[in-house]
Design a protein around this motif. Structure first.
Motif, mmCIF file in Angstrom:
data_model
loop_
_atom_site.group_PDB
_atom_site.id
_atom_site.type_symbol
_atom_site.label_atom_id
_atom_site.label_comp_id
_atom_site.label_asym_id
_atom_site.label_seq_id
_atom_site.Cartn_x
_atom_site.Cartn_y
_atom_site.Cartn_z
ATOM 1 N N LEU A 220 62.000 67.693 88.090
ATOM 2 C CA LEU A 220 62.724 66.572 88.657
ATOM 3 C C LEU A 220 63.888 66.138 87.777
ATOM 4 O O LEU A 220 63.805 66.168 86.543
ATOM 5 N N ARG B 218 59.391 59.435 95.331
ATOM 6 C CA ARG B 218 59.259 60.562 94.401
ATOM 7 C C ARG B 218 58.021 61.412 94.709
ATOM 8 O O ARG B 218 58.111 62.643 94.842
ATOM 9 N N LEU C 88 66.616 63.655 92.395
ATOM 10 C CA LEU C 88 66.373 62.464 93.206
ATOM 11 C C LEU C 88 67.628 61.607 93.267
ATOM 12 O O LEU C 88 68.485 61.666 92.388
ATOM 13 N N CYS D 165 63.191 56.334 92.280
ATOM 14 C CA CYS D 165 63.041 56.645 93.703
ATOM 15 C C CYS D 165 61.606 56.363 94.171
ATOM 16 O O CYS D 165 60.645 56.949 93.647
#
Length: 375
Positions: A78, A54, A46, A51
């Motif tokens: 992630l 997400r 990200l 973020c």
């Protein structure tokens, strides 16, 4: 290998909701693997730790991966981009330029820029701006709105934007509402707190909104100017010399006289005035008649006088009737051209939007692709 290739191809169809580019293109896909049992393990970096997109990104990646025949399950791992990755991304978004620049002044930029101006407040300039933007976006154009009314900002509320733009270090990714990118000082100021700035700070704010925000490839940029001919109007003329003015007035003589002065600033800034919009022109009655609450002919007077002053044709682009639906839509965060498209105000605003969208930009400031040859 064929399965891995198909998976990578599917991920190329996932678009970042803020940057509006494929996640594979902007370096968000860190790794792609497929286990023997068909489990797809996808590493996603990200842009920032917090973020706001997400969940949407992970959902879109998961959905895209599951469309590939042979993928039995999906696991998304992630991460967050490193400083170097973010620097490369910022440079990529700026077209290879490491430092912020105003993209709309660069050679070859084709974005049409309209500064929506008025002589005084209360004529519905922000309502007109929000509706023109969403009407153009609904017709398939890529549209941005810069709320340049620093003291009286209202664009976030009218577009239903909440929260701040996502920060990519020194770059801002503008929120998108109704397919319109928007930035306003109102996204950074606590509710109820006034903005108390003088000229230099106002100029710097507009400059940052133009250079530090990733606007992307826009067809149209609309600026909601504050009333009058003060510091911000002058700054916009300096920073965006090719911006064209659209003057908003009401039929009332007091409003139209002041609106004429707002348009006449073009004689000193060398800008052009595209036309005049008369807002609150009349109220439609149940019996089919029109009630002219604020008088008649204000828009035509402003257009005629500006034509005479500027020595060029300044048309009356449209007359927008008073419409309760327009007021309710603005308060609700969904402009009337979307919430009640068949209402009289929506129809008039949509017509004006299409007139502005169909205009072609002139050659001023554009590269002609011609190279001088010495003989």
């Amino acid at each position: 290998m064929p399965l891995l290739t198909e998976l990578e191809s599917a991920l190329a169809g996932v678009i970042d909701p803020e940057i509006r580019r494929p996640i594979t293109e902007i370096g968000m896909v860190r790794s792609v693997q497929v286990e023997d049992d068909g489990l797809a393990v996808i590493g996603i970096d990200l842009t920032t730790q917090g973020c706001p997109m997400r969940e949407r990104i992970t959902g879109d990646v998961d959905k895209a991966a599951r469309t590939v025949a042979g993928v039995t399950d999906v696991r998304i791992e992630l991460g967050v981009m490193s400083d170097e990755q973010r620097q490369n991304l910022r440079s990529q978004l700026r077209g290879g330029k490491p430092e912020p620049v105003i993209p709309f002044t660069q050679p070859g930029n084709l974005t049409r820029i309209y500064a929506i101006a008025s002589g005084k407040g209360g004529v519905g300039k922000s309502t007109v701006t929000a509706n023109l933007a969403t009407a153009m976006a609904a017709d398939g154009l890529k549209v941005g709105v810069l709320d340049a009314d620093i003291f009286g900002f209202s664009i976030p509320g009218m577009l239903g934007v909440e929260g701040q733009p996502t920060r990519l270090d020194d770059m801002l990714l503008p929120p998108i509402a109704h397919e319109v990118k928007a930035v306003s000082i109102g996204m950074f100021v606590p509710e109820g707190q006034p903005v108390v700035w003088r000229g230099p700070m106002l100029h710097r704010a507009i400059e940052q909104f133009l250079a530090d925000v990733f606007w992307g490839d826009l067809d149209v940029l609309l600026l909601d100017l504050p009333p009058g001919t003060g510091d911000i109007a002058i700054s916009v003329a300096q920073l965006l010399p090719h911006a064209e003015l659209v003057v908003v007035t009401t039929p009332q003589a007091a409003a139209s006289g002041v609106a004429e002065r707002a348009g006449s600033i073009a004689t000193q800034t060398s800008q052009s005035v595209v036309g005049v919009i008369e807002n609150m022109a009349w109220l439609d009655q149940a019996d089919g008649t029109r009630l002219h609450l604020f008088g008649e002919g204000g828009g035509t007077r402003v257009a005629d006088r500006l034509s005479s002053t500027l020595g060029t044709s300044v048309p009356l682009l449209g007359q927008i009737p008073l419409d309760i639906a327009a007021r309710e839509a603005g308060d609700g965060g969904t402009p009337v051209v979307l919430s009640d498209p068949d209402s009289p105000a929506a129809a008039a605003l949509r017509d004006v939007a299409r007139r502005l969208a169909s205009r072609q930009r002139g050659l001023a400031g554009r590269s002609l692709g011609v190279t001088p040859v010495k003989r």
